[in-house]
Design a protein around this motif. Structure first.
Motif, PDB file in Angstrom:
ATOM      1  N   PRO A 129     -12.434  -8.221  -1.233  1.00  8.15           N
ATOM      2  CA  PRO A 129     -13.563  -8.103  -0.315  1.00  8.15           C
ATOM      3  C   PRO A 129     -14.126  -9.420   0.192  1.00  8.15           C
ATOM      4  O   PRO A 129     -14.615  -9.489   1.330  1.00  8.15           O
ATOM      5  CB  PRO A 129     -14.608  -7.339  -1.141  1.00  8.15           C
ATOM      6  CG  PRO A 129     -13.815  -6.607  -2.167  1.00  8.15           C
ATOM      7  CD  PRO A 129     -12.648  -7.477  -2.490  1.00  8.15           C
ATOM      8  N   SER A 176     -10.199  -6.095   3.076  1.00  7.97           N
ATOM      9  CA  SER A 176     -11.562  -5.803   2.622  1.00  7.97           C
ATOM     10  C   SER A 176     -11.584  -4.758   1.517  1.00  7.97           C
ATOM     11  O   SER A 176     -12.509  -4.743   0.699  1.00  7.97           O
ATOM     12  CB  SER A 176     -12.426  -5.347   3.794  1.00  7.97           C
ATOM     13  OG  SER A 176     -11.924  -4.136   4.346  1.00  7.97           O
ATOM     14  N   ASN A 177     -10.580  -3.886   1.466  1.00  9.22           N
ATOM     15  CA  ASN A 177     -10.493  -2.891   0.398  1.00  9.22           C
ATOM     16  C   ASN A 177      -9.867  -3.441  -0.874  1.00  9.22           C
ATOM     17  O   ASN A 177      -9.879  -2.752  -1.899  1.00  9.22           O
ATOM     18  CB  ASN A 177      -9.671  -1.690   0.873  1.00  9.22           C
ATOM     19  CG  ASN A 177     -10.340  -0.932   1.989  1.00  9.22           C
ATOM     20  OD1 ASN A 177     -11.564  -0.856   2.041  1.00  9.22           O
ATOM     21  ND2 ASN A 177      -9.541  -0.377   2.896  1.00  9.22           N
ATOM     22  N   ARG A 178      -9.340  -4.652  -0.809  1.00  3.31           N
ATOM     23  CA  ARG A 178      -8.598  -5.199  -1.939  1.00  3.31           C
ATOM     24  C   ARG A 178      -9.126  -6.557  -2.406  1.00  3.31           C
ATOM     25  O   ARG A 178      -9.121  -6.843  -3.603  1.00  3.31           O
ATOM     26  CB  ARG A 178      -7.112  -5.313  -1.560  1.00  3.31           C
ATOM     27  CG  ARG A 178      -6.464  -3.957  -1.323  1.00  3.31           C
ATOM     28  CD  ARG A 178      -5.108  -4.072  -0.644  1.00  3.31           C
ATOM     29  NE  ARG A 178      -4.467  -2.772  -0.566  1.00  3.31           N
ATOM     30  CZ  ARG A 178      -4.691  -1.877   0.390  1.00  3.31           C
ATOM     31  NH1 ARG A 178      -5.530  -2.175   1.389  1.00  3.31           N
ATOM     32  NH2 ARG A 178      -4.087  -0.713   0.372  1.00  3.31           N
ATOM     33  N   GLU A 190      -6.285  -8.592  14.313  1.00  3.36           N
ATOM     34  CA  GLU A 190      -7.163  -9.159  13.290  1.00  3.36           C
ATOM     35  C   GLU A 190      -7.865  -8.053  12.511  1.00  3.36           C
ATOM     36  O   GLU A 190      -7.951  -8.109  11.277  1.00  3.36           O
ATOM     37  CB  GLU A 190      -8.201 -10.064  13.946  1.00  3.36           C
ATOM     38  CG  GLU A 190      -9.230 -10.623  12.982  1.00  3.36           C
ATOM     39  CD  GLU A 190     -10.386 -11.304  13.684  1.00  3.36           C
ATOM     40  OE1 GLU A 190     -11.439 -11.502  13.036  1.00  3.36           O
ATOM     41  OE2 GLU A 190     -10.262 -11.634  14.883  1.00  3.36           O
ATOM     42  N   GLU A 191      -8.347  -7.026  13.207  1.00  6.64           N
ATOM     43  CA  GLU A 191      -9.105  -5.965  12.555  1.00  6.64           C
ATOM     44  C   GLU A 191      -8.236  -5.187  11.569  1.00  6.64           C
ATOM     45  O   GLU A 191      -8.704  -4.779  10.493  1.00  6.64           O
ATOM     46  CB  GLU A 191      -9.698  -5.020  13.605  1.00  6.64           C
ATOM     47  CG  GLU A 191     -10.574  -3.920  13.036  1.00  6.64           C
ATOM     48  CD  GLU A 191     -11.732  -4.468  12.211  1.00  6.64           C
ATOM     49  OE1 GLU A 191     -12.133  -3.774  11.245  1.00  6.64           O
ATOM     50  OE2 GLU A 191     -12.231  -5.564  12.517  1.00  6.64           O
ATOM     51  N   GLU A 192      -6.975  -4.962  11.907  1.00  6.75           N
ATOM     52  CA  GLU A 192      -6.079  -4.239  11.002  1.00  6.75           C
ATOM     53  C   GLU A 192      -5.929  -4.979   9.676  1.00  6.75           C
ATOM     54  O   GLU A 192      -5.981  -4.381   8.597  1.00  6.75           O
ATOM     55  CB  GLU A 192      -4.710  -4.046  11.655  1.00  6.75           C
ATOM     56  CG  GLU A 192      -3.745  -3.239  10.804  1.00  6.75           C
ATOM     57  CD  GLU A 192      -2.372  -3.101  11.445  1.00  6.75           C
ATOM     58  OE1 GLU A 192      -1.569  -2.294  10.938  1.00  6.75           O
ATOM     59  OE2 GLU A 192      -2.093  -3.815  12.437  1.00  6.75           O
ATOM     60  N   ASP A 205       0.826  -1.203   0.000  1.00  3.29           N
ATOM     61  CA  ASP A 205       0.000   0.000   0.000  1.00  3.29           C
ATOM     62  C   ASP A 205       0.863   1.257   0.000  1.00  3.29           C
ATOM     63  O   ASP A 205       2.101   1.190  -0.055  1.00  3.29           O
ATOM     64  CB  ASP A 205      -0.988  -0.013   1.165  1.00  3.29           C
ATOM     65  CG  ASP A 205      -0.314   0.099   2.538  1.00  3.29           C
ATOM     66  OD1 ASP A 205       0.903   0.397   2.603  1.00  3.29           O
ATOM     67  OD2 ASP A 205      -1.008  -0.109   3.555  1.00  3.29           O
ATOM     68  N   ARG A 234      -8.053  -7.248   8.483  1.00  2.00           N
ATOM     69  CA  ARG A 234      -9.370  -7.251   7.830  1.00  2.00           C
ATOM     70  C   ARG A 234      -9.569  -5.980   6.999  1.00  2.00           C
ATOM     71  O   ARG A 234     -10.049  -6.037   5.865  1.00  2.00           O
ATOM     72  CB  ARG A 234     -10.473  -7.345   8.876  1.00  2.00           C
ATOM     73  CG  ARG A 234     -10.751  -8.724   9.398  1.00  2.00           C
ATOM     74  CD  ARG A 234     -11.979  -8.716  10.292  1.00  2.00           C
ATOM     75  NE  ARG A 234     -12.271 -10.046  10.786  1.00  2.00           N
ATOM     76  CZ  ARG A 234     -12.917 -10.965  10.087  1.00  2.00           C
ATOM     77  NH1 ARG A 234     -13.355 -10.678   8.867  1.00  2.00           N
ATOM     78  NH2 ARG A 234     -13.138 -12.163  10.599  1.00  2.00           N
ATOM     79  N   GLN A 235      -9.244  -4.841   7.567  1.00  2.00           N
ATOM     80  CA  GLN A 235      -9.418  -3.586   6.847  1.00  2.00           C
ATOM     81  C   GLN A 235      -8.547  -3.544   5.602  1.00  2.00           C
ATOM     82  O   GLN A 235      -8.987  -3.090   4.539  1.00  2.00           O
ATOM     83  CB  GLN A 235      -9.104  -2.411   7.765  1.00  2.00           C
ATOM     84  CG  GLN A 235     -10.112  -2.208   8.882  1.00  2.00           C
ATOM     85  CD  GLN A 235      -9.759  -1.032   9.763  1.00  2.00           C
ATOM     86  OE1 GLN A 235      -8.789  -0.318   9.526  1.00  2.00           O
ATOM     87  NE2 GLN A 235     -10.550  -0.829  10.820  1.00  2.00           N
ATOM     88  N   PHE A 236      -7.321  -4.024   5.721  1.00  2.00           N
ATOM     89  CA  PHE A 236      -6.421  -4.047   4.564  1.00  2.00           C
ATOM     90  C   PHE A 236      -7.001  -4.922   3.457  1.00  2.00           C
ATOM     91  O   PHE A 236      -7.023  -4.541   2.283  1.00  2.00           O
ATOM     92  CB  PHE A 236      -5.053  -4.569   5.004  1.00  2.00           C
ATOM     93  CG  PHE A 236      -4.014  -4.580   3.920  1.00  2.00           C
ATOM     94  CD1 PHE A 236      -3.161  -3.509   3.752  1.00  2.00           C
ATOM     95  CD2 PHE A 236      -3.869  -5.680   3.071  1.00  2.00           C
ATOM     96  CE1 PHE A 236      -2.186  -3.510   2.758  1.00  2.00           C
ATOM     97  CE2 PHE A 236      -2.909  -5.701   2.076  1.00  2.00           C
ATOM     98  CZ  PHE A 236      -2.061  -4.603   1.915  1.00  2.00           C
TER      99      PHE A 236
END
Length: 381
Positions: free
Chosen positions: A302, A298-300, A290-292, A246, A294-296
């Motif tokens: 999904p 989910s934008n790439r 885990e959330e970090e 990124d 997931r966010q990475f």
């Protein structure tokens, strides 16, 4: 006191390859490890490790990778164990990102087969992915992954077949070298040999403390998600491995679903973890970690970060320049070191084993390893 030609400390990825290659040369080899074979307490576990040849870490690594691919095939054939999966691989990011630009440099310098894909072509060929319009990718058909556990077990099997003695569940307390050879003291005995090979993984900073090598152990977390939607789109026959960089130069990566992944897709960040030691590593995984990821994702990708199936910690042993440490101990000619693989070493396992066997038997190797010299950090004889 037992006597051998070579003792190898550490039987993870590198150590297992070393005992295999040394025993295949007809040497009397003793391998020692404090854990069971193919354990999950170090750096050689997790079901999958990426392999690729268009290497963004540096074009100088490519000759070693070309030989490693040959030796992966040889190990599979000799052991009758499935190790390598060729799925193709995408290095994705901005055109000037390390993942893309570095991979392209290596591919062009060494004439490796590759394709450059724009965002529209990525979406067309790999519809699970949603790159930004500015993203591009280098696609390498020869990329894929290997099973680290299968690789370690195959090397250990071959080592035994060639006569090596392997002892697991044995802690090494100390070692010493003199003009006549080396002595290794374990919790239950003393062993002598002409030569010692140390493949300590995350135990390197402690086992090699007298050298002052700038080794840092880093905690890394691997996650396994159950995708949302049809899982077959992530099957290894249809989906490549990928490394996605990124704008913050953070790299996330993932593997396709395969027979040993139990309907899950493994993903993680490369580097960026907290420093630790094997004794202090926190094996718990916090929800924020885990959330970090997931966010990475989910934008790439999904559909990838569905329900979390499991998470597991791993350790990288890193050097300041992120290159390996391979070569003679600066103070002891009869001792050879292999450590500091900085999270990108497993794909080299079989060729590192070959190199270590060369160094023990011949004092040199045909492979290009000058950049891995332990003395580059100013360690004195």
């Amino acid at each position: 006191m037992s006597s051998h030609d070579v003792i190898v400390i550490g039987l993870g990825g590198m150590g297992s390859a070393a005992v295999h290659r040394l025993a295949a040369k007809g040497l009397r080899v003793l391998g020692l490890d404090r854990f069971p074979a193919a354990h999950d307490q170090g750096s050689s576990h997790g079901g999958s490790r990426i392999i690729r040849q268009a290497y963004f870490e540096g074009a100088d690594y490519v000759p070693l990778l070309l030989r490693a691919y040959e030796l992966w095939d040889e190990l599979e054939a000799e052991s009758a164990v499935e190790i390598r999966h060729r799925t193709g691989g995408l290095m994705i990011g901005a055109g000037d990102s390390l993942a893309v630009a570095g991979s392209l440099t290596s591919a062009r310098e060494h004439g490796l087969d590759h394709e450059l894909l724009d965002a529209a072509e990525i979406r067309r060929r790999f519809p699970t992915m949603t790159p930004a319009d500015s993203d591009i990718a280098l696609y390498e058909a020869a990329a894929g992954f290997v099973s680290p556990e299968n690789a370690v077990l195959a090397n250990l099997t071959m080592a035994r077949r060639h006569g090596a003695q392997l002892r697991h569940g044995v802690r090494v307390d100390s070692w010493a070298a003199d003009d006549a050879g080396v002595t290794v003291r374990t919790e239950d005995g003393v062993h002598r040999a002409d030569h010692l090979v140390i493949c300590p993984g995350a135990w390197g900073p402690a086992l090699l403390a007298e050298l002052g090598l700038p080794l840092v152990v880093e905690r890394v977390v691997q996650f396994w998600f159950r995708p949302t939607g049809p899982p077959e789109v992530f099957a290894e026959q249809r989906h490549p491995i990928f490394i996605w960089e990124d704008a913050r130069q953070r790299q996330g990566y993932a593997f396709p679903m395969h027979a040993e992944s139990d309907g899950t897709v493994k993903a993680a960040f490369f580097r960026g973890g907290a420093t630790c030691t094997p004794d202090t590593i926190d094996r718990r995984v916090a929800p924020g970690e885990e959330e970090e990821l997931r966010q990475f994702l989910s934008n790439r990708v999904p559909a990838l970060p569905g329900p979390l199936a499991r998470a597991k910690t791993c350790m990288y042993t890193t050097t300041p320049d992120e290159d390996f440490v391979i070569g003679a101990h600066p103070c002891h000619d009869r001792v050879t070191l292999a450590c500091g693989f900085s999270g990108h070493g497993f794909k080299f396992v079989p060729v590192i084993g070959e190199i270590l066997a060369d160094l023990v038997t011949d004092g040199a190797t045909r492979h290009p390893i000058d950049m891995f010299d332990p003395r580059r950090f100013g360690v004195e004889d």
